[in-house]
Design a protein around this motif. Structure first.
Motif, PDB file in Angstrom:
ATOM      1  N   ALA A 175      48.390  50.502  33.681  1.00 26.86           N
ATOM      2  CA  ALA A 175      47.658  50.502  34.945  1.00 26.86           C
ATOM      3  C   ALA A 175      46.462  51.194  35.136  1.00 26.86           C
ATOM      4  O   ALA A 175      45.371  51.023  35.492  1.00 26.86           O
ATOM      5  CB  ALA A 175      48.383  49.860  36.119  1.00 26.86           C
ATOM      6  N   VAL A 176      46.913  52.387  35.110  1.00 24.50           N
ATOM      7  CA  VAL A 176      45.867  53.619  35.138  1.00 24.50           C
ATOM      8  C   VAL A 176      44.933  53.493  33.998  1.00 24.50           C
ATOM      9  O   VAL A 176      43.599  53.798  34.359  1.00 24.50           O
ATOM     10  CB  VAL A 176      46.633  55.092  35.317  1.00 24.50           C
ATOM     11  CG1 VAL A 176      45.671  56.292  35.119  1.00 24.50           C
ATOM     12  CG2 VAL A 176      47.657  55.153  36.230  1.00 24.50           C
ATOM     13  N   GLY A 232      42.225  51.022  34.972  1.00 24.55           N
ATOM     14  CA  GLY A 232      41.454  51.596  35.870  1.00 24.55           C
ATOM     15  C   GLY A 232      40.406  52.619  35.689  1.00 24.55           C
ATOM     16  O   GLY A 232      39.367  52.783  36.305  1.00 24.55           O
ATOM     17  N   THR A 288      41.610  51.832  43.578  1.00 28.22           N
ATOM     18  CA  THR A 288      43.012  51.957  44.079  1.00 28.22           C
ATOM     19  C   THR A 288      44.089  50.974  43.546  1.00 28.22           C
ATOM     20  O   THR A 288      43.389  50.156  42.616  1.00 28.22           O
ATOM     21  CB  THR A 288      42.935  51.674  45.665  1.00 28.22           C
ATOM     22  OG1 THR A 288      44.580  51.895  46.057  1.00 28.22           O
ATOM     23  CG2 THR A 288      42.322  50.357  45.816  1.00 28.22           C
ATOM     24  N   PHE A 289      45.098  51.268  43.673  1.00 34.63           N
ATOM     25  CA  PHE A 289      46.342  50.239  43.055  1.00 34.63           C
ATOM     26  C   PHE A 289      46.994  49.666  44.091  1.00 34.63           C
ATOM     27  O   PHE A 289      47.470  50.088  45.025  1.00 34.63           O
ATOM     28  CB  PHE A 289      47.116  51.126  42.263  1.00 34.63           C
ATOM     29  CG  PHE A 289      46.197  51.938  41.143  1.00 34.63           C
ATOM     30  CD1 PHE A 289      46.621  51.331  39.769  1.00 34.63           C
ATOM     31  CD2 PHE A 289      45.698  53.014  41.394  1.00 34.63           C
ATOM     32  CE1 PHE A 289      45.826  52.053  38.631  1.00 34.63           C
ATOM     33  CE2 PHE A 289      45.071  53.660  40.485  1.00 34.63           C
ATOM     34  CZ  PHE A 289      45.156  53.224  39.012  1.00 34.63           C
ATOM     35  N   PRO A 302      47.163  43.634  35.151  1.00 35.88           N
ATOM     36  CA  PRO A 302      46.172  44.761  35.783  1.00 35.88           C
ATOM     37  C   PRO A 302      45.096  44.838  35.060  1.00 35.88           C
ATOM     38  O   PRO A 302      44.831  44.795  33.906  1.00 35.88           O
ATOM     39  CB  PRO A 302      47.073  46.129  35.009  1.00 35.88           C
ATOM     40  CG  PRO A 302      48.637  45.599  34.957  1.00 35.88           C
ATOM     41  CD  PRO A 302      48.584  44.054  34.655  1.00 35.88           C
ATOM     42  N   SER A 323      49.020  50.726  47.809  1.00 38.55           N
ATOM     43  CA  SER A 323      50.285  51.688  47.418  1.00 38.55           C
ATOM     44  C   SER A 323      49.757  53.210  47.682  1.00 38.55           C
ATOM     45  O   SER A 323      50.537  54.027  47.761  1.00 38.55           O
ATOM     46  CB  SER A 323      50.286  51.598  45.895  1.00 38.55           C
ATOM     47  OG  SER A 323      49.137  52.200  45.180  1.00 38.55           O
ATOM     48  N   ILE A 371      43.166  47.799  41.176  1.00 37.85           N
ATOM     49  CA  ILE A 371      44.008  47.269  40.032  1.00 37.85           C
ATOM     50  C   ILE A 371      45.259  46.604  40.372  1.00 37.85           C
ATOM     51  O   ILE A 371      45.974  47.341  41.084  1.00 37.85           O
ATOM     52  CB  ILE A 371      44.115  48.462  39.145  1.00 37.85           C
ATOM     53  CG1 ILE A 371      42.923  49.167  38.760  1.00 37.85           C
ATOM     54  CG2 ILE A 371      45.321  48.076  37.683  1.00 37.85           C
ATOM     55  CD1 ILE A 371      42.051  48.491  37.833  1.00 37.85           C
ATOM     56  N   TYR A 407      48.983  45.585  40.485  1.00 37.82           N
ATOM     57  CA  TYR A 407      50.276  45.774  39.794  1.00 37.82           C
ATOM     58  C   TYR A 407      51.422  45.359  39.995  1.00 37.82           C
ATOM     59  O   TYR A 407      51.806  44.923  41.478  1.00 37.82           O
ATOM     60  CB  TYR A 407      50.294  47.522  40.077  1.00 37.82           C
ATOM     61  CG  TYR A 407      51.624  48.282  39.424  1.00 37.82           C
ATOM     62  CD1 TYR A 407      51.489  48.286  37.794  1.00 37.82           C
ATOM     63  CD2 TYR A 407      52.788  48.408  40.126  1.00 37.82           C
ATOM     64  CE1 TYR A 407      52.362  48.936  37.377  1.00 37.82           C
ATOM     65  CE2 TYR A 407      54.080  49.018  39.154  1.00 37.82           C
ATOM     66  CZ  TYR A 407      53.615  49.318  37.836  1.00 37.82           C
ATOM     67  OH  TYR A 407      54.663  49.705  37.283  1.00 37.82           O
TER      68      TYR A 407
END
Length: 473
Positions: free
Chosen positions: A125-126, A129, A140-141, A166, A196, A264, A266
């Protein structure tokens, strides 16, 4: 490379009696075989990540280094906040520090007390992004909500999350923690995510955002860095300058005002462990909904958490339903499972009546190890002292007490005035009142001794330090 910025200066009370001001939940093994802080650091290690930048409080600085060393992580820098000023000053301090070496670098801001079971999914997921962040967005997630939670803030998407794969989606707005009716509506709508508190952006982008939306914060935080003092590998921010920074969250200061926001989604599991009900969920209840942790036994119980944090403390539940019971050596919590968010109210009540259990942890952690008080009388105290291999207490003396040390594990090097000697298991030494003394562990295994203090005053402030490898003189 992305620099993880780990925020671990908090002192949450919702997981009392395990989490306390002197030893908060991020340093505890709540789920799994590592502490939440260690799990956070491990989740953000790998070829795509630089060494972590850690922001913490002075009381936790040696706990941070000890726990990182235990998992083989060498931090890039550890910045000590003189006092908690919320997340905006902390994030700004990290950005200004990183600007010195790489103004175009990437930084991933993450609290250190979250549970993310699938580290690979989170890193994926990172990676999703990262492109948006490199293009200048503040990323942001958002977590796929699994229930109408009133304890979290929400993110409203400007688009359909679909199957929550994601990917970068524009963020419409931040939403405050809702009441249950509003949370039900947001869950049903399908385009709201839990906030989050994890962010990814470039150093340049977040500094530009602070200049545009919260410029008054820059001067005091920059001064706190510029006037900061190195201390045994740590950077102590200047207290006076830091006190001038507004106490404000990154959400209020920047995120809710910025236009270049991306989220993103998650959906691979996440919890901030904001209460004992969350610990129960993340601990994997059995078919009866029961979690029995440590020295705990459940008989004919349903939907309950029984947890003992001391092998000497057996906790037994019989016929319980929807109950949380947590036992520590010095305090026990028993609560209806639906009332776990009220634990902070109990802590406030304990503080009001002067109970030390409100904030003080049974083990007093020090840079050389830890100690616990076993028995306390009017003119005596018995402690168990654990000294790490190669560690040493300060060279010190006392005005009001004498001490008797008995080694029960390992070997101690003892200094008493001009005499230095080694004592091993089942040997002892007497420290007269006023004698200049020190204990060290010269070995490769922990050293444990029992200390018996006698005197008119036994407080921890009755110490005169002459030498100290941890610069506490």
């Amino acid at each position: 490379m992305i620099t993880p910025v780990l925020l671990c200066g908090g002192s949450g009370t919702r997981l009392w009696p395990l989490s306390r001001k002197s030893y908060p939940k991020q340093f505890a093994q709540l789920v799994g075989d590592k502490t939440l802080f260690q799990a956070s650091a491990e989740r953000l290690r790998g070829p795509e990540f630089a060494a972590p930048l850690v922001l913490t409080a002075s009381d936790f600085r040696f706990i941070v280094t000890e726990q990182l060393a235990a998992i083989g992580i060498d931090p890039g820098a550890i910045v000590i906040e003189p006092e908690g000023r919320n997340t905006a000053p902390a994030v700004l301090a990290a950005a200004l520090w990183l600007e010195k070496s790489d103004p175009d670098g990437m930084m991933l801001v993450a609290p250190s007390d979250h549970v993310v079971p699938d580290a690979d999914a989170f890193r994926a997921a990172v990676a999703e992004g990262e492109k948006a962040a490199r293009d200048g967005d503040l990323v942001t997630f958002g977590i796929k909500p699994g229930r109408p939670e009133t304890g979290y803030g929400y993110l409203e998407l400007d688009g359909d999350p679909g199957d929550f794969t994601p990917r970068a989606i524009p963020l419409k707005r931040f939403v405050e923690k809702p009441d249950i009716a509003t949370a039900d509506k947001m869950l049903a709508s399908g385009n709201f995510l839990w906030n989050s508190g994890v962010f990814l952006f470039s150093v340049r982008a977040i500094l530009d955002a602070f200049r545009q939306h919260c410029s008054d914060l820059i001067a005091p935080v920059q001064a706190a860095i510029d006037k900061g003092q190195p201390d045994l590998g740590f950077l102590r921010l200047d207290p006076a300058a830091w006190a001038g920074a507004e106490d404000i969250s990154i959400d209020y200061a920047v995120m809710e005002r910025a236009g270049n926001l991306t989220v993103i989604p998650y959906a691979s599991g996440w919890s901030d462990l904001g209460g004992w009900d969350a610990v129960w969920r993340e601990s994997g209840p059995d078919d009866d909904g029961v979690v029995a942790h440590g020295s705990a036994t459940a008989i004919d119980c349903r939907d309950s958490l029984l947890r003992s944090e001391d092998s000497r403390m057996e906790i037994v539940g019989i016929g319980l339903q929807n109950v949380v019971a947590v036992a520590m050596p010095d305090a026990v919590l028993v609560a209806d499972a639906s009332r776990t968010q009220d634990v902070k109210t109990a802590v406030a009540a304990l503080k009001a009546k002067g109970a030390k259990q409100a904030e003080a942890f049974p083990l007093d952690h020090r840079p050389w190890g830890w100690f616990e008080s076993l028995v306390i009388g009017d003119r005596f105290q018995v402690k168990r002292i654990h000294v790490h291999p190669g560690a040493a207490l300060s060279l010190q003396s006392h005005h009001h007490r004498s001490e008797h040390w008995i080694v029960v594990e390992g070997t101690a090097r003892i200094t008493v005035d001009d005499e230095v000697k080694l004592i091993t298991e089942n040997q002892s030494v007497y420290i007269p009142l006023g004698a200049v003394h020190r204990m060290e562990n010269p070995g490769k295994v922990p050293m444990v001794l029992i200390e018996v203090q006698t005197g008119s005053y036994l407080g921890e402030d009755d110490i005169i330090r002459y030498e100290d490898v941890y610069s506490r003189t």
